[in-house]
Scaffold this active site. Sequence first.
Site, mmCIF file in Angstrom:
data_model
loop_
_atom_site.group_PDB
_atom_site.id
_atom_site.type_symbol
_atom_site.label_atom_id
_atom_site.label_comp_id
_atom_site.label_asym_id
_atom_site.label_seq_id
_atom_site.Cartn_x
_atom_site.Cartn_y
_atom_site.Cartn_z
ATOM 1 C CG HIS A 2 -1.976 -1.073 1.144
ATOM 2 N ND1 HIS A 2 -2.855 -1.195 0.088
ATOM 3 C CD2 HIS A 2 -2.265 -2.088 1.985
ATOM 4 C CE1 HIS A 2 -3.641 -2.236 0.288
ATOM 5 N NE2 HIS A 2 -3.302 -2.798 1.441
ATOM 6 C CG HIS B 242 11.827 39.594 1.125
ATOM 7 N ND1 HIS B 242 11.809 38.641 0.143
ATOM 8 C CD2 HIS B 242 11.745 38.889 2.291
ATOM 9 C CE1 HIS B 242 11.681 37.428 0.674
ATOM 10 N NE2 HIS B 242 11.649 37.550 1.970
#
Length: 440
Positions: free
Chosen positions: A266, A345
Amino acid sequence: MASTPEFQHTVGKIASLSGTALHTGDKVTLKLHPAPVDHGIKFKRKDLQDEPTIDAKIENLKTVERATTIGEGSVRVHTVEHILSALSAMGVDNAIVEMDANEPPIGDGSAQSYVDLVKKAGVTPQEAARKFFDVREPMHVEGKTGALLVLLPDDKFRISCTQAGPNNRFTQFLSMEVTPALFEREIAPARTFVYYEDVKPLMDKNLIKGGSLENAIVVRGDAVLSKEPLRFGDEFVRHKILDIIGDLALVGRRIRGHIVAVKPGHATNADLARSIVREQTRRSALAAPRTIPSGDGGLDADQVMQILPHRFPFLMVDRIISFETETKCIGVKTVTINEPFFQGHFPGHPVMPGVMQVEAMAQVASILLFKLSKTTSRIGYFMSADGVKFRKPVLPGDTIFVHAELTKSRGERLAKAKCHCVVNDAIVSEAELMFTFLDK
Ligand SMILES: [Zn+2]
């Protein structure tokens, strides 16, 4: 590549099935209901307050220990793989699986009872094309215990599987095309098998109350214990194929390709499903328009500002270029060096902050919400962001295509949206956002 148009299908009428839940041992009744086009398969917990539903989608996968469990919030549905396998292989694209417990009835550990259920309900075509995932290049996933899944291009859905037990006992191989007729005859009757050493501790802890030799084959050393004799000499590899089909149904599209599986489980099945969905998302992003249309079908800056209360420097959508459906749209944000956030930034190294991309996604998603509820008297508040990923830097001069899709709106108070930002044909960021609404 052959691509005959195929229609989506649902079940013709409601059909039900009762039995025992594997883990709790409780009695459970399951009802299969028809569902509209593009609905997919959803599980409904009739036994819980508000009867919540869970999408059978890989994003909702919770655990893969022995069985496949999906869930949303605190609601779970266990052992979904056998019924999903039957629905998918028998050609059902859209259905509601309603249950009064957290698990479907285990039956005899095969998908036989679910195939019977689907046949009882009937399978009927709907007026929309089926969605496929066409394998274009080989893909593969590997697990820690020697599991390997390779997905190769093919114009049919094929599985070639090798199963091997401890010390390579019970090594079996089978290769087949998956069609409803072949699934019903060759795969559906194959039962779950477990190794004694794996289930002994669980039985001791009373964790599989509904488990017995009536719903699983137990392998102990070289011995095979079961209520009835093996149904096929290679029943184990057939059950492995059954599980692969069920787990891959969580992709939500039909696969046209050839799966070559070695010792699958699985966990690796789920990994492959995830890779397929990721690849599909990447392709959808590539299909995004490159030119920015104006006029009909979208919203210009003025119209955007009539809906959104945000203004400079916080308006992060220049225009909506298209509404694909009521719940899906693409917005555009052109990033210039003049954006105020570039001042800090970062000086000399301008990079758009990731949070501003999340803000852009939230704004595009809220335009969808307002279009849907047709009111601007309320304001959407951001509650949470899940699965946030920043994949590539966004630089001055970039044009961001902001994709948003509403995946859930409960009443008019809560909504969820899946979003991603694309720059130059690559996904630069993605997130799943949740909103609540308050009056302005
Ligand atoms: Zn199974």
